[in-house]
Write a protein that holds these residues in place. Structure first.
Motif, PDB file in Angstrom:
ATOM      1  N   ASP A 155      76.725  37.959  50.029  1.00 27.70           N
ATOM      2  CA  ASP A 155      75.747  38.811  50.694  1.00 27.70           C
ATOM      3  C   ASP A 155      75.422  38.283  52.095  1.00 27.70           C
ATOM      4  N   HIS A 156      75.286  39.204  53.033  1.00 26.38           N
ATOM      5  CA  HIS A 156      75.009  38.817  54.410  1.00 26.38           C
ATOM      6  C   HIS A 156      73.685  38.073  54.558  1.00 26.38           C
ATOM      7  N   HIS A 157      72.727  38.427  53.728  1.00 22.71           N
ATOM      8  CA  HIS A 157      71.401  37.834  53.903  1.00 22.71           C
ATOM      9  C   HIS A 157      71.396  36.326  53.640  1.00 22.71           C
ATOM     10  N   VAL A 158      72.411  35.819  52.926  1.00 20.82           N
ATOM     11  CA  VAL A 158      72.480  34.378  52.678  1.00 20.82           C
ATOM     12  C   VAL A 158      72.698  33.633  54.000  1.00 20.82           C
ATOM     13  N   ILE A 159      73.589  34.143  54.840  1.00 22.01           N
ATOM     14  CA  ILE A 159      73.820  33.530  56.149  1.00 22.01           C
ATOM     15  C   ILE A 159      72.580  33.666  57.018  1.00 22.01           C
ATOM     16  N   THR A 160      71.922  34.817  56.961  1.00 25.10           N
ATOM     17  CA  THR A 160      70.715  35.013  57.772  1.00 25.10           C
ATOM     18  C   THR A 160      69.596  34.073  57.337  1.00 25.10           C
ATOM     19  N   ALA A 198      62.196  35.853  57.751  1.00 33.04           N
ATOM     20  CA  ALA A 198      62.658  36.746  58.807  1.00 33.04           C
ATOM     21  C   ALA A 198      61.967  38.087  58.712  1.00 33.04           C
ATOM     22  N   CYS A 199      61.858  38.746  59.861  1.00 30.72           N
ATOM     23  CA  CYS A 199      61.390  40.128  59.889  1.00 30.72           C
ATOM     24  C   CYS A 199      62.136  40.866  60.992  1.00 30.72           C
ATOM     25  N   LEU A 200      62.276  42.165  60.830  1.00 31.73           N
ATOM     26  CA  LEU A 200      62.913  42.992  61.845  1.00 31.73           C
ATOM     27  C   LEU A 200      61.838  43.456  62.818  1.00 31.73           C
ATOM     28  N   ALA A 201      62.000  43.083  64.103  1.00 31.36           N
ATOM     29  CA  ALA A 201      60.992  43.378  65.107  1.00 31.36           C
ATOM     30  C   ALA A 201      61.425  44.449  66.102  1.00 31.36           C
ATOM     31  N   LEU A 236      60.974  34.371  61.684  1.00 34.16           N
ATOM     32  CA  LEU A 236      61.800  34.610  62.849  1.00 34.16           C
ATOM     33  C   LEU A 236      61.871  36.120  63.086  1.00 34.16           C
ATOM     34  N   ARG A 237      61.499  36.531  64.293  1.00 34.19           N
ATOM     35  CA  ARG A 237      61.503  37.957  64.635  1.00 34.19           C
ATOM     36  C   ARG A 237      62.894  38.336  65.168  1.00 34.19           C
ATOM     37  N   PHE A 238      63.587  39.189  64.421  1.00 32.40           N
ATOM     38  CA  PHE A 238      64.956  39.574  64.785  1.00 32.40           C
ATOM     39  C   PHE A 238      64.986  40.907  65.510  1.00 32.40           C
ATOM     40  N   GLY A 239      65.921  41.006  66.454  1.00 31.42           N
ATOM     41  CA  GLY A 239      66.342  42.274  67.019  1.00 31.42           C
ATOM     42  C   GLY A 239      67.816  42.459  66.709  1.00 31.42           C
ATOM     43  N   ILE A 240      68.228  43.670  66.376  1.00 26.70           N
ATOM     44  CA  ILE A 240      69.627  43.955  66.075  1.00 26.70           C
ATOM     45  C   ILE A 240      70.207  44.804  67.186  1.00 26.70           C
ATOM     46  N   ILE A 241      71.345  44.373  67.723  1.00 28.39           N
ATOM     47  CA  ILE A 241      72.050  45.161  68.736  1.00 28.39           C
ATOM     48  C   ILE A 241      73.230  45.835  68.057  1.00 28.39           C
ATOM     49  N   GLY A 242      73.196  47.142  67.985  1.00 34.53           N
ATOM     50  CA  GLY A 242      74.262  47.903  67.343  1.00 34.53           C
ATOM     51  C   GLY A 242      73.880  48.302  65.930  1.00 34.53           C
ATOM     52  N   ILE A 243      73.518  49.566  65.734  1.00 39.49           N
ATOM     53  CA  ILE A 243      73.114  50.033  64.400  1.00 39.49           C
ATOM     54  C   ILE A 243      74.191  50.980  63.876  1.00 39.49           C
ATOM     55  N   GLY A 244      75.367  50.390  63.663  1.00 37.59           N
ATOM     56  CA  GLY A 244      76.439  51.112  62.990  1.00 37.59           C
ATOM     57  C   GLY A 244      76.437  50.753  61.518  1.00 37.59           C
ATOM     58  N   ASN A 245      77.617  50.688  60.912  1.00 38.72           N
ATOM     59  CA  ASN A 245      77.682  50.383  59.482  1.00 38.72           C
ATOM     60  C   ASN A 245      77.074  49.027  59.157  1.00 38.72           C
ATOM     61  N   ILE A 246      77.526  47.979  59.850  1.00 36.17           N
ATOM     62  CA  ILE A 246      77.066  46.635  59.511  1.00 36.17           C
ATOM     63  C   ILE A 246      75.667  46.379  60.054  1.00 36.17           C
ATOM     64  N   THR A 274      73.330  48.502  60.136  1.00 37.01           N
ATOM     65  CA  THR A 274      72.454  49.128  59.143  1.00 37.01           C
ATOM     66  C   THR A 274      72.238  48.218  57.943  1.00 37.01           C
ATOM     67  N   VAL A 275      73.297  47.528  57.514  1.00 40.25           N
ATOM     68  CA  VAL A 275      73.168  46.574  56.403  1.00 40.25           C
ATOM     69  C   VAL A 275      72.137  45.510  56.743  1.00 40.25           C
ATOM     70  N   HIS A 276      72.242  44.934  57.930  1.00 41.25           N
ATOM     71  CA  HIS A 276      71.288  43.899  58.345  1.00 41.25           C
ATOM     72  C   HIS A 276      69.869  44.470  58.420  1.00 41.25           C
ATOM     73  N   ALA A 277      69.742  45.666  58.972  1.00 40.88           N
ATOM     74  CA  ALA A 277      68.408  46.261  59.107  1.00 40.88           C
ATOM     75  C   ALA A 277      67.752  46.459  57.744  1.00 40.88           C
ATOM     76  N   ARG A 278      68.515  46.908  56.776  1.00 38.42           N
ATOM     77  CA  ARG A 278      67.939  47.225  55.467  1.00 38.42           C
ATOM     78  C   ARG A 278      67.406  45.987  54.763  1.00 38.42           C
ATOM     79  N   TYR A 279      68.180  44.891  54.736  1.00 36.29           N
ATOM     80  CA  TYR A 279      67.663  43.736  54.009  1.00 36.29           C
ATOM     81  C   TYR A 279      66.517  43.062  54.760  1.00 36.29           C
ATOM     82  N   LEU A 280      66.509  43.172  56.089  1.00 30.49           N
ATOM     83  CA  LEU A 280      65.373  42.633  56.834  1.00 30.49           C
ATOM     84  C   LEU A 280      64.124  43.481  56.602  1.00 30.49           C
TER      85      LEU A 280
END
Length: 384
Positions: free
Chosen positions: A303-308, A30-33, A4-14, A16-22
Motif C-alpha cells: 500500500d502506498h500509505h506505508v511509504i507516506t 499526515a493531512c491533505l492541505a 505533516l501538511r501535504f499538497g499533491i501535484i497531479g490528481i490523476g489515477n495515482i 487520487t489514490v494518495h488524496a483518498r488515504y490522506l
C-alpha cells in the motif's frame, strides 16, 4: 509539528489514490492541505473528491509558495517529476516523488544534486520495498544466508493491458508523453527491487520490442540479460500482452535459493556451501544436502500509505527512509540501459552513456506522432 501538511501535484489515477488515504486519515501524522492540477477541465471532479473547503490550485508554484503545505507529493506524468520536485525542494518543502524518478538519468542527476543541497527530506514512492516478502529476501541476502549471489531472474508478465487502456490515455505509450512503455510505466518497482536486492550490473544486453502487440510507439515486451562484477548473471523478462501472466523472482547463491511467486516465499538452504562440496566430493554424481526451510513472512502489503507514513516519520522524528529519493536513479538507469542496448543493437556498460541516450531519445521524441499535442525539446544539457 504534529501532522505533516501535504499538497499533491497531479490528481490523476495515482494522485487520487494518495488524496483518498490522506483524506481518510489512514496516515496519522499526515493531512491533505491542498491539491493542484493544471487541467482545469478536471477541477469539477477533483472538487467532488476533496470537498469544497480544500484549496485547489491550477499552478504548482502557487501551491508550493502558498504557505499552506509542508510537503508535496509529485504525481504528474513522468517527464515532470524532476522539475517539480526541484521546485518544491528549493522552496523548502519535503518532497515525495512518484515513480519513476524521471525519464532519463541526466535529469535525475540534476534532481539528486538539488536534493543534496536542500535541507529537506526527499523520498520516492517505491511502495514495494516495505512488502514483507521482499524485506525478508533482502534480509536473507544481506545476512549471508544465500552466500554469494550467482544468478537472478525475474519474469514479470502479469501487467496485461488492452489496446483500449492505451487509447484512453492522453500521454501514455508515446516517446513525447511518457518516454517509454512497460519499463517506465509498469516495471519501475521491479527494476528498483531487482537492484536493491542483488545490486547493479556492470553491463547488460536487452531486446525491447516496440509496438509488437499493441498499437503504441514504445516497448511492450522486453528481455534483458545482465552481468555483475562477481560473475553473477541476471535475466529480466516483461510484457503487457500475456495472460495469464507470471510474477516470479528467483535468486540463487552458493548457499541456497529463494523464490517469490504468488505472494509466497520459498527458501532452500544448502547444508554445505556449493564450492566447499565441489572441492571435497570425489564420487561423480552427487550434490550438497538441501533443506527447504520455512521462513515466517507477514502477509504481502504494498500500500502506498506505508511509504507516506515512513516519510512522515523521517520528517518528524528523523527515522530512516525505506525508499530514499536519491536511489530512484538506479532502477531508471536499468531501463535507460535496456532502451539504449536495443537502439544500438549491442552491449551497454554501466555507468550509462547519458549523452548518447539523450540523443537517441530526442530522435524518438521528434518522430513521435501518437499524441501530437505533447511537445518537448531537450537542450544540449539534457534539460527541457
Amino acid at each position: 509539528m504534529e501532522k505533516l501538511r501535504f499538497g499533491i501535484i497531479g490528481i490523476g489515477n495515482i494522485g487520487t489514490v494518495h488524496a483518498r488515504y490522506l483524506l481518510d486519515g489512514v496516515v496519522s501524522e499526515a493531512c491533505l492541505a491542498a491539491v493542484c492540477d493544471n487541467d482545469r477541465s478536471k477541477h469539477p471532479a477533483i472538487r467532488r473528491l476533496v470537498g469544497d473547503s480544500l484549496p485547489l490550485f491550477e499552478d504548482a508554484e502557487a501551491m508550493i509558495t502558498s504557505g499552506l503545505i509542508d510537503a508535496v507529493i509529485v504525481a504528474t506524468p513522468h517527464y515532470d517529476h524532476p522539475g517539480l520536485s526541484m521546485l518544491a525542494m528549493r522552496h523548502g518543502l519535503h518532497t515525495l516523488c512518484e515513480k519513476p524518478a524521471g525519464v532519463f538519468t541526466a535529469q535525475v542527476q540534476e534532481m539528486n544534486a538539488c536534493a543534496r543541497e536542500c535541507d529537506v527530506v526527499f523520498g520516492i514512492m517505491y511502495n514495494q520495498r516495505p512488502n514483507p516478502l521482499y524485506q525478508k529476501v533482502k534480509a536473507l541476502i544481506d545476512g549471508g544466508e544465500l552466500g554469494e549471489i550467482r544468478r537472478s531472474n525475474w519474469i514479470i508478465t502479469n501487467w496485461y493491458r488492452s489496446q483500449s487502456y492505451y487509447d484512453a490515455g492522453g500521454w501514455r505509450a508515446t516517446w513525447k508523453g511518457e518516454g517509454g512503455g512497460v519499463l517506465l510505466n509498469q516495471d519501475p518497482h521491479q527494476l528498483d527491487l531487482w537492484q536493491w536486492l542483488v545490486g547493479m550490473p556492470v553491463r547488460l544486453r536487452a531486446f525491447c520490442q516496440f509496438g509488437k502487440h499493441r498499437q503504441i510507439e514504445v516497448e511492450d515486451e522486453v528481455t534483458a540479460y545482465a552481468e555483475y562484477a562477481n560473475g553473477a548473471t541476471g535475466v529480466f523478462i516483461t510484457t503487457v500482452a500475456e495472460t495469464p501472466g507470471t510474477n516470479r523472482l528467483e535468486i540463487t547463491g552458493d548457499r541456497g535459493k529463494v523464490v517469490v511467486e504468488e505472494g509466497r516465499l520459498r527458501y532452500w538452504r544448502l547444508c554445505e556451501p556449493e564450492p566447499a562440496f565441489n572441492a571435497r566430493w570425489q564420487h561423480g554424481f552427487g550434490e550438497p544436502e538441501c533443506w527447504e526451510v520455512t521462513v515466517p513472512v507477514a502477509p504481502a502489503c504494498s500500500d502506498h500509505h506505508v511509504i507516506t507514513a515512513n516519510f512522515c516519520a523521517a520528517v518528524l522524528r528523523g527515522e530512516p527512509l525505506i525508499a530514499p529519493g536519491l536511489e530512484g536513479i538506479h532502477g531508471l538507469t536499468l531501463s535507460n540501459a535496456m532502451h539504449l542496448s536495443t537502439w544500438t543493437d549491442g552491449w551497454v556498460t554501466l555507468p550509462l552513456d547519458e549523452a548518447r541516450y539523450l540523443e537517441l531519445l530526442q530522435q524518438r521524441i521528434n518522430a513521435s506522432v501518437g499524441k501530437p499535442a505533447v511537445s518537448r525539446t531537450l537542450d544540449a544539457n539534457g534539460t527541457w
